[in-house]
Write an enzyme that holds these catalytic residues in place. Structure first.
Site, PDB file in Angstrom:
ATOM      1  N   GLY A 125       5.100  -1.202   2.859  1.00 38.31           N
ATOM      2  CA  GLY A 125       4.167   0.073   2.501  1.00 38.31           C
ATOM      3  C   GLY A 125       4.955   1.422   2.555  1.00 38.31           C
ATOM      4  O   GLY A 125       5.913   1.617   2.944  1.00 38.31           O
ATOM      5  N   HIS A 163       0.626  -1.096  -0.070  1.00 42.81           N
ATOM      6  CA  HIS A 163       0.143   0.030  -0.112  1.00 42.81           C
ATOM      7  C   HIS A 163       0.867   1.285  -0.027  1.00 42.81           C
ATOM      8  O   HIS A 163       1.854   1.415   0.551  1.00 42.81           O
ATOM      9  CB  HIS A 163      -0.952  -0.035   1.268  1.00 42.81           C
ATOM     10  CG  HIS A 163      -0.241  -0.118   2.427  1.00 42.81           C
ATOM     11  ND1 HIS A 163       0.318   1.040   3.204  1.00 42.81           N
ATOM     12  CD2 HIS A 163       0.142  -1.085   3.197  1.00 42.81           C
ATOM     13  CE1 HIS A 163       1.020   0.790   4.175  1.00 42.81           C
ATOM     14  NE2 HIS A 163       0.898  -0.682   4.395  1.00 42.81           N
ATOM     15  N   ASP A 164       0.488   2.476  -0.683  1.00 48.06           N
ATOM     16  CA  ASP A 164       0.887   3.433  -0.750  1.00 48.06           C
ATOM     17  C   ASP A 164       2.220   3.840  -1.456  1.00 48.06           C
ATOM     18  O   ASP A 164       2.851   4.768  -1.123  1.00 48.06           O
ATOM     19  CB  ASP A 164       1.103   4.407   0.538  1.00 48.06           C
ATOM     20  CG  ASP A 164      -0.477   4.319   1.163  1.00 48.06           C
ATOM     21  OD1 ASP A 164      -1.267   4.990   0.979  1.00 48.06           O
ATOM     22  OD2 ASP A 164      -0.592   3.399   2.459  1.00 48.06           O
TER      23      ASP A 164
END
Length: 262
Positions: free
Chosen positions: A143, A125-126
């Site tokens: 992440g 994520h991200d």
């Protein structure tokens, strides 16, 4: 909405609301969620799952068993409509996973153009991956990792969350990267350490000798002068005023929060 020129295999599932562009090809047993948008000319092979609020650009090729836009593995995630955004001409090989962002991380996992993600790559994520990067088999990004242009990550490597990797970096296979990696550096090991400037990569990309000489000088300032970053930064800024390639260092240090590999 499915464009009339798109070729969707009858054994694929495309949920109502998905936007499938011109000349897209979708193979059998692939599942496309209702909030997915796929740009023209993209090929999605069999047994792929693309889910969530995911936008994929043009002329990408996505191989079997890839999973894109799925719920991330951050325990803070509570089902918010976060996104994955992928650019153009990327090759996403078998079993690659690319997870949606989190609210805390800006809400988007973002991929640029012309990247190659080999088998079993994981992009958490991200993450933000810019352009023309190569992630070899089983490379893993935690992440919030940032990869600038032309980064190569060797197979079986892992990068710690929030790490920034500068442009034109070469990370050798099996590297465990827990701190930020300045531009143009070659690094390898557990934990990864610098081993000089990525000269061969720069030659392939058309860097001239004066530019490479300037990059080497900055590398020596950072790693061999015995000075702190604060002490060498005015010298780097002075070189960047006349050599544009050195500006990558200045941009990198503005974003670096974990300290650099040593």
């Amino acid at each position: 909405m499915i464009h009339p020129t798109a070729k969707v295999h009858p054994q694929a599932i495309v949920e109502d609301g998905a936007k499938i562009g011109e000349n897209v090809v979708i193979g059998p047993f692939t599942i496309i969620g209702k909030d997915v948008e796929i740009g023209k000319g993209t090929i999605v092979h069999s047994h792929v799952v693309i889910n969530g609020h995911t936008r994929i650009g043009e002329d990408n090729e996505i191989y079997q068993f890839a999973s894109i836009g799925e719920v991330n593995q951050d325990l803070k995630y509570q089902g918010e409509p976060t996104r994955v955004v992928i650019g153009n001409r990327n090759r996403i090989r078998e079993s690659v996973t690319i997870h949606r962002g989190t609210v805390q991380g800006g809400g988007v996992t973002k991929i640029g153009d012309d990247n190659l993600f080999m088998i079993n790559v994981h992009i958490a994520h991200d993450c933000v991956i810019k352009n023309r990067c190569i992630l070899a088999n089983n490379a893993t990004l935690a992440g919030h990792v940032e990869l600038d242009d032309f980064v190569i990550v060797g197979g079986m490597s892992a990068i710690h969350q929030f790490v920034v990797v500068g442009a034109h970096v070469m990370l050798g296979g099996g590297s465990m990267v827990s701190q930020d990696v300045p531009p143009y550096v070659m690094a390898q090991g557990n934990h990864a350490q610098p081993f000089g400037v990525n000269i061969e990569g720069l030659k392939r990309r058309g860097f001239d000798k004066p530019t490479m000489h300037a990059i080497r000088n900055v590398y020596k300032m950072i790693y061999r002068s015995g000075k702190t970053l604060d002490e060498v930064m005015p010298e780097i800024e002075q070189i960047a005023a006349t050599e544009s390639a050195i500006s990558f260092f200045l941009d990198f240090f503005k974003r670096s929060t974990r300290g650099i590999i040593r």
